[in-house]
Design an enzyme around this catalytic site. Structure first.
Site, PDB file in Angstrom:
ATOM      1  N   LYS A 137      -4.265  -8.434  -7.058  1.00 32.35           N
ATOM      2  CA  LYS A 137      -5.763  -8.813  -6.471  1.00 32.35           C
ATOM      3  C   LYS A 137      -6.564  -7.768  -6.887  1.00 32.35           C
ATOM      4  CE  LYS A 137      -6.251  -7.128  -1.940  1.00 32.35           C
ATOM      5  NZ  LYS A 137      -7.703  -6.954  -1.178  1.00 32.35           N
ATOM      6  N   LYS A 160       0.826  -1.238   0.057  1.00 36.42           N
ATOM      7  CA  LYS A 160       0.211   0.136  -0.121  1.00 36.42           C
ATOM      8  C   LYS A 160       0.698   1.351  -0.047  1.00 36.42           C
ATOM      9  CE  LYS A 160      -4.445  -1.206   1.196  1.00 36.42           C
ATOM     10  NZ  LYS A 160      -5.744  -1.035   1.941  1.00 36.42           N
ATOM     11  N   LYS A 196     -10.694  -2.590  -3.782  1.00 39.22           N
ATOM     12  CA  LYS A 196     -11.846  -1.720  -3.867  1.00 39.22           C
ATOM     13  C   LYS A 196     -11.055  -0.279  -4.287  1.00 39.22           C
ATOM     14  CE  LYS A 196     -13.810  -2.878   0.469  1.00 39.22           C
ATOM     15  NZ  LYS A 196     -12.633  -2.544   1.393  1.00 39.22           N
TER      16      LYS A 196
HETATM   17  P1  ATP Z   1      -8.948  -1.978  -0.030  1.00 38.31           P
HETATM   18  O1  ATP Z   1      -8.614  -2.016  -1.474  1.00 38.31           O
HETATM   19  O2  ATP Z   1      -9.770  -0.798   0.444  1.00 38.31           O
HETATM   20  O3  ATP Z   1      -7.842  -2.163   0.868  1.00 38.31           O
HETATM   21  P2  ATP Z   1      -9.997  -4.799  -0.395  1.00 38.31           P
HETATM   22  O4  ATP Z   1     -10.862  -4.446  -1.662  1.00 38.31           O
HETATM   23  O5  ATP Z   1      -8.800  -5.187  -0.336  1.00 38.31           O
HETATM   24  O6  ATP Z   1      -9.925  -2.871   0.243  1.00 38.31           O
HETATM   25  P3  ATP Z   1     -10.745  -5.105   2.426  1.00 38.31           P
HETATM   26  O7  ATP Z   1     -11.704  -4.550   3.119  1.00 38.31           O
HETATM   27  O8  ATP Z   1      -9.170  -5.217   2.614  1.00 38.31           O
HETATM   28  O9  ATP Z   1     -10.981  -5.305   0.673  1.00 38.31           O
HETATM   29  O10 ATP Z   1     -11.040  -6.752   2.547  1.00 38.31           O
HETATM   30  C1  ATP Z   1     -12.324  -7.414   3.022  1.00 38.31           C
HETATM   31  C2  ATP Z   1     -12.236  -8.732   2.937  1.00 38.31           C
HETATM   32  O11 ATP Z   1     -12.423  -9.231   1.541  1.00 38.31           O
HETATM   33  C3  ATP Z   1     -11.005  -9.414   3.595  1.00 38.31           C
HETATM   34  O12 ATP Z   1     -11.326 -10.908   4.086  1.00 38.31           O
HETATM   35  C4  ATP Z   1     -10.250  -9.772   2.179  1.00 38.31           C
HETATM   36  O13 ATP Z   1      -9.227 -10.803   2.584  1.00 38.31           O
HETATM   37  C5  ATP Z   1     -11.165 -10.075   1.245  1.00 38.31           C
HETATM   38  N1  ATP Z   1     -10.568  -9.804  -0.258  1.00 38.31           N
HETATM   39  C6  ATP Z   1     -10.327  -8.568  -0.373  1.00 38.31           C
HETATM   40  N2  ATP Z   1     -10.034  -8.576  -1.669  1.00 38.31           N
HETATM   41  C7  ATP Z   1      -9.985  -9.981  -2.086  1.00 38.31           C
HETATM   42  C8  ATP Z   1      -9.853 -10.686  -3.265  1.00 38.31           C
HETATM   43  N3  ATP Z   1      -9.156  -9.677  -4.256  1.00 38.31           N
HETATM   44  N4  ATP Z   1     -10.240 -11.997  -3.476  1.00 38.31           N
HETATM   45  C9  ATP Z   1     -10.587 -12.617  -2.212  1.00 38.31           C
HETATM   46  N5  ATP Z   1     -10.581 -11.988  -1.060  1.00 38.31           N
HETATM   47  C10 ATP Z   1     -10.724 -10.606  -1.026  1.00 38.31           C
END
Ligand code: ATP
Ligand code: LTN
Length: 339
Positions: free
Chosen positions: A202, A119, A205
């Site tokens: 991955k 990040k 968001k």
């Molecule tokens: P950000 O990009 O804002 O950091 P994010 O999309 O990675 O957010 P989080 O809020 O960090 O989402 O994650 C929430 C949940 O979703 C966690 O359990 C995380 O492991 C899962 N998750 C996030 N992205 C993925 C992905 N690409 N595939 C599978 N699980 C995911």
């Protein structure tokens, strides 16, 4: 529900940041498992707004994202009869325990966190907030406050869970048995959904590209359009693979598998003799159908004025009861003069 050695039903805690639109990675990696596990565990699911502000958020968008997450948790199938759904900042014990745990966390442990490195890789060192660095400590506090036995998350959170376990063990070895050591739970298919525009990163968001993620509230047309433009490769074979150059096709097959629950063998047989265009169309279809009931429930729920806020209010009350008990015991053990 079976019971733990403390004589209570086993507990779950997990959370998602309200930092943008929830996508199918969040759903397949986390939310879908939350729903499946909620009847077997005393379940706590939060919207982690304190985590979201570790990167700058627009206040109105954060508030809206928090309500939308809550609505989507319920629309995906979390049932307030089984699950305590709440907003992290409504339970001040999270911040209080995080401070105490921080005093037990060596910087060396935090320096190893790959999510922090990812990040911050493109940020200027002087502008990196210390909250982002301390993020895993707050996550440990979330989990340990509820004495969670199980934490269902996507693959990217494994390292944070290891740190949580290490912290709990360190505290327990100094002060005696205080925290339950949590186990990580990741799904067989969908633990790591990749970006459609870049299948080696991955799905996230915070990625701004329009073609990166399928959001849970995307219309069927948008889902189809994004899927049809997903990056694949110049080959033609439709098989699961861990090769980087096959990551796009592998990702589409993984999404298909997570929505349909079919085995890899059945899926590969299904696509014999078909092309990437057919694969994309099929993945778009199962995604649209998988999200349809969620979207319908979401529209119905958000139409019921005040329902979501009421669920969150009751959730925070129940969460505080449990969190307060753990915090008191921690404060007592570290030697605070209790009021
Ligand atoms: P950000 O990009 O804002 O950091 P994010 O999309 O990675 O957010 P989080 O809020 O960090 O989402 O994650 C929430 C949940 O979703 C966690 O359990 C995380 O492991 C899962 N998750 C996030 N992205 C993925 C992905 N690409 N595939 C599978 N699980 C995911
Ligand atoms: N760091 C997690 C979100 C999160 C979480 C938690 C997950 C915050 N607190 C407690 C499980 C348990 C992420 O997915 N980025």
């Amino acid at each position: 529900m079976t019971s733990t050695k403390q004589g209570r039903p086993p507990r779950i805690l997990s959370g998602i940041q309200p930092s943008g639109q929830l996508h199918i990675g969040n759903y397949l990696g986390a939310l879908k498992q939350w729903v499946e596990l909620q009847t077997q565990y005393d379940s706590f699911y939060c919207i982690v707004d304190l985590h979201a502000i570790t990167v700058q958020q627009d206040p109105a968008a954060l508030r809206e994202g928090t309500r939308r997450n809550a609505g989507l948790y319920l629309a995906c199938g979390l049932d307030p009869q089984h699950s305590t759904v709440f907003v992290q900042s409504h339970v001040p014990e999270h911040s209080e325990l995080a401070w105490i745990l921080g005093t037990f966390t060596p910087m060396g442990w935090l320096n190893r966190m790959t999510q922090f490195k990812d990040k911050t890789s493109k940020m200027q060192t002087e502008s990196i907030g210390s909250g982002l660095y301390n993020y895993p400590i707050l996550m440990a506090a979330d989990i340990l406050l509820y004495q969670a036995d199980l934490v269902p998350v996507g693959d990217d959170q494994r390292q944070h869970l290891e740190l949580t376990r290490d912290l709990a063990q360190r505290f327990n070895s100094i002060y005696g048995d205080t925290f339950t050591i949590p186990q990580t739970f990741t799904p067989k298919a969908g633990a790591r959904v990749m970006g459609l525009d870049n299948p080696t990163a991955k799905m996230s968001k915070s990625e701004s590209s329009d073609l990166h993620a399928i959001n849970l509230l995307d219309t069927p047309d948008r889902i189809k359009k994004k899927m049809m433009r997903a990056v694949t490769d110049s080959g033609s074979e439709i098989r699961f693979s861990d090769l980087d150059e096959r990551a796009g096709v592998n990702n589409l097959l993984t999404i298909y598998q997570a929505f349909t629950g079919e085995s890899a063998e059945v899926i590969e047989n299904h696509f014999v003799g078909k092309g990437y265009g057919d694969l994309k169309k099929a993945v778009a279809e199962v995604t649209v159908e998988g999200l349809r009931p969620i979207q319908e429930r979401y529209q119905a729920l958000t139409g019921e004025g005040g329902y979501i806020d009421e669920v969150l209010k009751r959730g925070a009350e129940r969460a505080r009861e449990v969190a307060h008990k753990t915090l008191r015991s921690v404060q007592e053990r570290v030697g605070f003069l209790l009021p």
